[in-house]
Design a protein around this motif. Sequence first.
Motif, short mmCIF file in Angstrom:
data_model
loop_
_atom_site.label_atom_id
_atom_site.label_comp_id
_atom_site.label_asym_id
_atom_site.label_seq_id
_atom_site.Cartn_x
_atom_site.Cartn_y
_atom_site.Cartn_z
N THR A 1 4.75 -10.77 -5.57
CA THR A 1 4.73 -9.82 -4.45
C THR A 1 4.25 -10.49 -3.16
O THR A 1 4.53 -10.00 -2.07
N ILE B 1 7.69 -8.43 -8.43
CA ILE B 1 8.55 -7.41 -7.81
C ILE B 1 9.33 -6.71 -8.91
O ILE B 1 10.31 -7.24 -9.44
N ILE C 1 3.14 -2.75 -3.05
CA ILE C 1 2.79 -3.92 -3.87
C ILE C 1 1.35 -3.88 -4.38
O ILE C 1 0.93 -4.80 -5.07
#
Length: 320
Positions: free
Chosen positions: A82, A41, A35
Motif C-alpha cells: 500500500t 492492495i 489503506i
Amino acid sequence: MGFFDKLFGKKEKESLDQGLQKTKEGFLSKISKAIAGKSTIDASVLDNLEEALINADVGIDTTLQIIERIEERVKKEKYVGTSELNHLLKDEIQNVLQDADETYKNFEIPADKKPYVILVVGVNGVGKTTTIGKLAYNYTKAGYSVLLGAADTFRAAAVDQLTIWSERVGVPIVKQAMGSDPGAVAFDAVQSAVAKGVDIVMIDTAGRLHNKTHLMDELSKIKRVIQKVIPNAPHEVMLVLDGSTGQNAVEQAKQFIVATEVSAITITKLDGTAKGGVVLAIANQFKIPVKFIGVGEQINDLLVFDKKEFVDSLFTLQDA
C-alpha cells in the motif's frame, strides 16, 4: 518571451496547491482510510479507492478505467504494498490525461495566423467573461496585442463586465447596444483586428442552453460572418466550464460539443470546490485538451493546465 520561460514558478505552484486544497483534503483522507491497516492492495483497498475517486467527481467511467489499470499492474508485479499505492495512482491518473501542447504553455500563438481568433463559449455564470479578461492579461504579458469582442449582447451585464476587463487589462473592445446581432459584433471585432494589425481577438458569446438548436444556429452564424473576413477562423473554440458544478460540467460539455466544434477547454472555480477531480473526467471523456484552469479570483489565478503539476499537487496537502 522571458515572462513565461518557466511555466510553473513558485507563485504558480502556490496558486495551484491552494486552489486544489479542498479537493485534496477529501481525496487524500479517503485514500488514507482505504489503506489503513493494510499491507497489500486487495479488493477492499480498491473498493475504497474507487469511492474516493468518485467522490472527487472523477466520474464513474474514468474511475473504473483507473482502477482497472491499477488492478492489472498489481497482478503483473509479484508484490505491491500500500506504500506504493500513491505512486501507482499518480501514474494512472496522468495516463488518462492528454499530453499538453507545448505551444500554449507559453501563451504563444501560431505565427501564420494573425489575428488569431478565439471564440469563447459556455453557459452563463461559469466565469466565461472573467476567463477572457484573464487570458487577455496573460497574452498581453506575453507580448501580444489583444482585442475583445462583446458578442454576448443578450445580457447588459456581460458587455459591462467585459468592458471593465478591457479597461483593467488595457486592451480595446468592440461592442454594440444590448440586443444587437451577435454576428454583427463578431464581424466588427474581427474586421477591426485586421485593420489595426492586432495579434489576438477573443469573442465572448451568449451562454444560453435552453434550446440547443438555437445555440447551434447562433454559433454557426457567428462563425460564418467571421469567415467573411478570415476564411479559416475561428482558430480556436474555447469552452469554459465551472469545476464546482462537478458532473453538471460534464453534461454542459456534452451539449456544447454537439452544438459546435470545441477545440479547447478551460475549467474555472476549482478553488471553491472539493470536486476538482472533474478535470480528469472531462479531459478523459472528451479527448479535448484542457488548456487552462482557474484556481482563484486574482488576475494571476488562471493557470496553464499541466497534467504532471496538477497530479503532483493533488497528492500534496499543505500544512494548515
